[in-house]
Design an enzyme around this catalytic site. Structure first.
Site, PDB file in Angstrom:
ATOM      1  N   GLU A  75       0.811  -1.214   0.000  1.00 33.14           N
ATOM      2  CA  GLU A  75       0.000   0.000   0.000  1.00 33.14           C
ATOM      3  C   GLU A  75       0.851   1.273   0.000  1.00 33.14           C
ATOM      4  O   GLU A  75       0.317   2.382   0.115  1.00 33.14           O
ATOM      5  CB  GLU A  75      -0.918   0.021   1.230  1.00 33.14           C
ATOM      6  N   HIS A 155     -12.842  -2.449   2.263  1.00 29.70           N
ATOM      7  CA  HIS A 155     -11.424  -2.572   2.581  1.00 29.70           C
ATOM      8  C   HIS A 155     -11.126  -2.162   4.019  1.00 29.70           C
ATOM      9  O   HIS A 155     -10.832  -3.007   4.852  1.00 29.70           O
ATOM     10  CB  HIS A 155     -10.630  -1.716   1.577  1.00 29.70           C
TER      11      HIS A 155
END
Length: 216
Positions: A75, A155
């Site tokens: 990420e 998410h």
């Protein structure tokens, strides 16, 4: 000890706290902190409560690995996009239960409590995109505009701050607000504060009450 090394220590400390508070599970979630053009970030595939400072990679703002033996979190592009578009110096990404519940069912977390103002008001849910992709980074950037927090559809959540402590406390507040909303739904329809009510809270914070000293 360098400033970046201190940030790596902070990442480990708050990573452990994130696990203890249930904000992340297993190897999910990630944290980063910025010093100048360098960003310390959690590594890929390592549980946050098992981190040591030397395990945390350091990248530059363009995403090049500068220091560390482990690969940065997948990420990292999202973190770098946030640093590029905000004044943040720390980013916390969680997979907390209530935050994820809201992120899978809604397009926005409405301000049901005035503490939502600490995050910028209503929290937007960024459109879904595969994790670690430029698309997700762009969606988060848009949802985060003018705010300290955003949710990521199906998410989790992401929060920012001028310090790691601020970003982490924002993550805790985001989860609390999500929990209040979700639990409120089990009782009835949560009442959303109006713009006027929120403006009154801002006015009150700028002009707090004063209390005269008791005469001696």
């Amino acid at each position: 000890m360098s400033a970046v090394d201190l940030l790596r220590q902070e990442i480990c400390e708050y990573g452990r706290r994130a696990v203890e508070l249930g904000l992340v599970l297993g190897t999910s979630g990630n944290l980063s902190a910025r010093d100048g053009d360098l960003v310390a970030v959690t590594p890929a595939g390592v549980a946050l409560d098992r981190l040591t400072p030397e395990m945390c990679p350091v990248v530059d703002v363009e995403g090049h690995l500068v220091e560390g033996d482990l690969q940065p979190s997948s990420e990292t592009p999202m973190h770098l996009a946030i640093y590029d578009s905000t004044a943040a110096r720390a980013v916390v990404h969680t997979h907390s239960v209530f935050g994820t519940v809201v992120a899978t069912t809604m397009t926005e977390l409405p301000p049901v409590h005035y503490n939502a103002l600490l995050l910028g008001g209503a929290v937007k849910v960024a459109e879904y995109a595969t994790y670690g992709t430029p698309e997700l980074a762009a969606n988060i950037r848009a949802a985060m505009e003018g705010r300290q927090a955003a949710l990521m559809a199906n998410h989790g959540g992401v929060t920012i701050g001028a310090t790691m402590e601020q970003a982490f406390e924002a993550a805790r507040l985001l989860e609390w607000l999500c929990e209040v909303y979700v639990r409120g739904l089990s009782v009835g329809k949560p009442v959303v504060l109006t713009d006027e009510q929120l403006a009154a809270v801002v006015e009150r914070s700028l002009n707090p009450p004063t209390f005269p000293r008791r005469p001696r």
